[in-house]
Scaffold this motif. Structure first.
Motif, PDB file in Angstrom:
ATOM      1  N   GLU A  88     -19.776   9.731   1.540  1.00  0.00           N
ATOM      2  CA  GLU A  88     -18.769  10.466   0.882  1.00  0.00           C
ATOM      3  C   GLU A  88     -17.650  10.545   1.833  1.00  0.00           C
ATOM      4  N   LYS A  89     -17.003  10.695   3.288  1.00  0.00           N
ATOM      5  CA  LYS A  89     -16.206  10.318   3.700  1.00  0.00           C
ATOM      6  C   LYS A  89     -15.362   9.188   3.104  1.00  0.00           C
ATOM      7  N   GLU A  90     -16.167   7.916   2.993  1.00  0.00           N
ATOM      8  CA  GLU A  90     -15.268   6.647   3.108  1.00  0.00           C
ATOM      9  C   GLU A  90     -14.988   6.802   1.815  1.00  0.00           C
ATOM     10  N   TYR A  91     -15.722   7.354   0.557  1.00  0.00           N
ATOM     11  CA  TYR A  91     -15.097   7.342  -0.501  1.00  0.00           C
ATOM     12  C   TYR A  91     -13.272   8.031  -0.327  1.00  0.00           C
ATOM     13  N   ASP A  92     -13.244   9.167   0.235  1.00  0.00           N
ATOM     14  CA  ASP A  92     -11.845  10.143   0.645  1.00  0.00           C
ATOM     15  C   ASP A  92     -11.094   8.955   1.132  1.00  0.00           C
ATOM     16  N   ARG A  93     -12.002   8.471   1.965  1.00  0.00           N
ATOM     17  CA  ARG A  93     -10.897   7.644   3.143  1.00  0.00           C
ATOM     18  C   ARG A  93     -10.046   6.077   2.031  1.00  0.00           C
ATOM     19  N   ASN A  94     -10.904   5.804   1.279  1.00  0.00           N
ATOM     20  CA  ASN A  94     -10.594   4.703   0.460  1.00  0.00           C
ATOM     21  C   ASN A  94      -9.377   5.116  -0.665  1.00  0.00           C
ATOM     22  N   THR A  95      -9.551   6.153  -0.794  1.00  0.00           N
ATOM     23  CA  THR A  95      -8.261   7.210  -2.356  1.00  0.00           C
ATOM     24  C   THR A  95      -7.079   7.288  -1.265  1.00  0.00           C
ATOM     25  N   ALA A  96      -7.271   7.649  -0.134  1.00  0.00           N
ATOM     26  CA  ALA A  96      -6.315   8.104   0.522  1.00  0.00           C
ATOM     27  C   ALA A  96      -5.636   6.712   0.760  1.00  0.00           C
ATOM     28  N   PHE A  97      -6.670   5.497   1.478  1.00  0.00           N
ATOM     29  CA  PHE A  97      -5.557   4.841   2.121  1.00  0.00           C
ATOM     30  C   PHE A  97      -5.033   3.714   0.968  1.00  0.00           C
ATOM     31  N   GLU A  98      -5.537   3.554  -0.340  1.00  0.00           N
ATOM     32  CA  GLU A  98      -5.141   3.465  -2.001  1.00  0.00           C
ATOM     33  C   GLU A  98      -3.831   3.576  -1.473  1.00  0.00           C
ATOM     34  N   THR A  99      -4.383   5.568  -1.453  1.00  0.00           N
ATOM     35  CA  THR A  99      -2.518   5.512  -2.013  1.00  0.00           C
ATOM     36  C   THR A  99      -1.616   5.025  -1.311  1.00  0.00           C
ATOM     37  N   LEU A 100      -1.733   5.462  -0.007  1.00  0.00           N
ATOM     38  CA  LEU A 100      -0.602   4.888   0.343  1.00  0.00           C
ATOM     39  C   LEU A 100      -0.012   3.538   0.715  1.00  0.00           C
ATOM     40  N   LYS A 101      -1.212   2.621   0.407  1.00  0.00           N
ATOM     41  CA  LYS A 101      -0.817   1.013   0.169  1.00  0.00           C
ATOM     42  C   LYS A 101       0.070   1.359  -1.186  1.00  0.00           C
ATOM     43  N   LEU A 102       0.085   2.022  -2.334  1.00  0.00           N
ATOM     44  CA  LEU A 102       0.333   2.514  -3.234  1.00  0.00           C
ATOM     45  C   LEU A 102       1.737   2.406  -3.267  1.00  0.00           C
ATOM     46  N   ILE A 103       2.152   3.626  -2.523  1.00  0.00           N
ATOM     47  CA  ILE A 103       3.289   3.924  -2.143  1.00  0.00           C
ATOM     48  C   ILE A 103       3.930   3.067  -1.802  1.00  0.00           C
ATOM     49  N   VAL A 104       3.900   2.333  -0.656  1.00  0.00           N
ATOM     50  CA  VAL A 104       4.413   1.436  -0.059  1.00  0.00           C
ATOM     51  C   VAL A 104       4.824   0.482  -0.450  1.00  0.00           C
ATOM     52  N   LYS A 105       3.874  -0.093  -1.631  1.00  0.00           N
ATOM     53  CA  LYS A 105       4.363  -1.657  -3.140  1.00  0.00           C
ATOM     54  C   LYS A 105       4.466  -0.783  -3.803  1.00  0.00           C
ATOM     55  N   LEU A 106       5.414   0.239  -4.219  1.00  0.00           N
ATOM     56  CA  LEU A 106       6.042   0.793  -5.268  1.00  0.00           C
ATOM     57  C   LEU A 106       7.550   1.216  -4.193  1.00  0.00           C
ATOM     58  N   GLY A 107       8.148   0.659  -2.847  1.00  0.00           N
ATOM     59  CA  GLY A 107       8.918   0.782  -2.340  1.00  0.00           C
ATOM     60  C   GLY A 107       8.884   1.482  -1.145  1.00  0.00           C
ATOM     61  N   TYR A 108       8.941   3.385  -2.394  1.00  0.00           N
ATOM     62  CA  TYR A 108       8.703   4.346  -1.003  1.00  0.00           C
ATOM     63  C   TYR A 108       8.743   4.406   0.747  1.00  0.00           C
ATOM     64  N   THR A 109       9.282   4.402   1.184  1.00  0.00           N
ATOM     65  CA  THR A 109       8.792   4.563   2.863  1.00  0.00           C
ATOM     66  C   THR A 109       7.713   6.336   3.388  1.00  0.00           C
ATOM     67  N   ILE A 110       7.165   6.125   4.457  1.00  0.00           N
ATOM     68  CA  ILE A 110       7.151   7.192   4.212  1.00  0.00           C
ATOM     69  C   ILE A 110       7.187   7.107   5.699  1.00  0.00           C
ATOM     70  N   GLU A 111       8.342   8.702   6.873  1.00  0.00           N
ATOM     71  CA  GLU A 111       8.218   8.275   7.957  1.00  0.00           C
ATOM     72  C   GLU A 111       7.764   9.894   8.524  1.00  0.00           C
ATOM     73  N   LYS A 112       7.397  10.153   9.764  1.00  0.00           N
ATOM     74  CA  LYS A 112       7.828  11.888   9.910  1.00  0.00           C
ATOM     75  C   LYS A 112       9.209  11.896  10.773  1.00  0.00           C
ATOM     76  N   LYS A 113       8.969  13.343  10.723  1.00  0.00           N
ATOM     77  CA  LYS A 113      10.078  14.308  11.483  1.00  0.00           C
ATOM     78  C   LYS A 113       9.540  13.961  12.812  1.00  0.00           C
ATOM     79  N   GLU A 114      11.063  14.269  13.797  1.00  0.00           N
ATOM     80  CA  GLU A 114      10.496  15.421  14.672  1.00  0.00           C
ATOM     81  C   GLU A 114      10.049  16.550  14.843  1.00  0.00           C
ATOM     82  N   GLN A 115       8.906  16.817  15.372  1.00  0.00           N
ATOM     83  CA  GLN A 115       9.073  18.725  15.387  1.00  0.00           C
ATOM     84  C   GLN A 115       9.290  19.065  16.410  1.00  0.00           C
ATOM     85  N   GLU A 116       9.931  20.415  16.100  1.00  0.00           N
ATOM     86  CA  GLU A 116      10.706  21.148  16.751  1.00  0.00           C
ATOM     87  C   GLU A 116       9.256  21.929  17.862  1.00  0.00           C
ATOM     88  N   ASN A 117      10.344  22.598  18.734  1.00  0.00           N
ATOM     89  CA  ASN A 117       9.299  23.068  20.023  1.00  0.00           C
ATOM     90  C   ASN A 117       9.349  24.629  19.224  1.00  0.00           C
TER      91      ASN A 117
END
Length: 97
Positions: A68-97
């Motif tokens: 079941e975890k693998e099913y959810d991981r695959n959904t997440a992984f393929e979603t991230l790959k699609l975002i990248v394929k469509l030309g979007y970028t994802i970057e993490k903001k610096e967290q404030e203390n």
């Protein structure tokens, strides 16, 4: 007849930081699913029963069977790959203390 045609993401290679994000997204995917089921009246049960609305998967993500975890991981992984394929970028903001 419905024939699924997901966008081909085979050639997309995710950067290491996005691969690490996959597990967190997978956990959230499960939690969103669980909230939906609970709101529909589903409860935990040792077997899935659509009439009684019970399922053994209404447990925290960490307690899910690996399949079941693998099913959810695959959904997440393929979603991230699609975002990248469509030309979007994802970057993490610096967290404030």
């Amino acid at each position: 007849m419905y024939r699924p045609k997901p966008i081909d993401t085979k050639e997309v290679e995710l950067p290491e930081e996005l691969i690490a994000l996959t597990e967190k997204i997978a956990e959230n995917v499960h939690d969103v699913w669980a909230v939906g089921r609970v709101s529909e009246g589903w409860t935990y049960g040792t077997v899935k029963d659509t009439e009684k609305k019970t399922t053994p998967f209404l447990v925290p993500y960490g307690e899910l069977p690996e399949s079941e975890k693998e099913y959810d991981r695959n959904t997440a992984f393929e979603t991230l790959k699609l975002i990248v394929k469509l030309g979007y970028t994802i970057e993490k903001k610096e967290q404030e203390n």
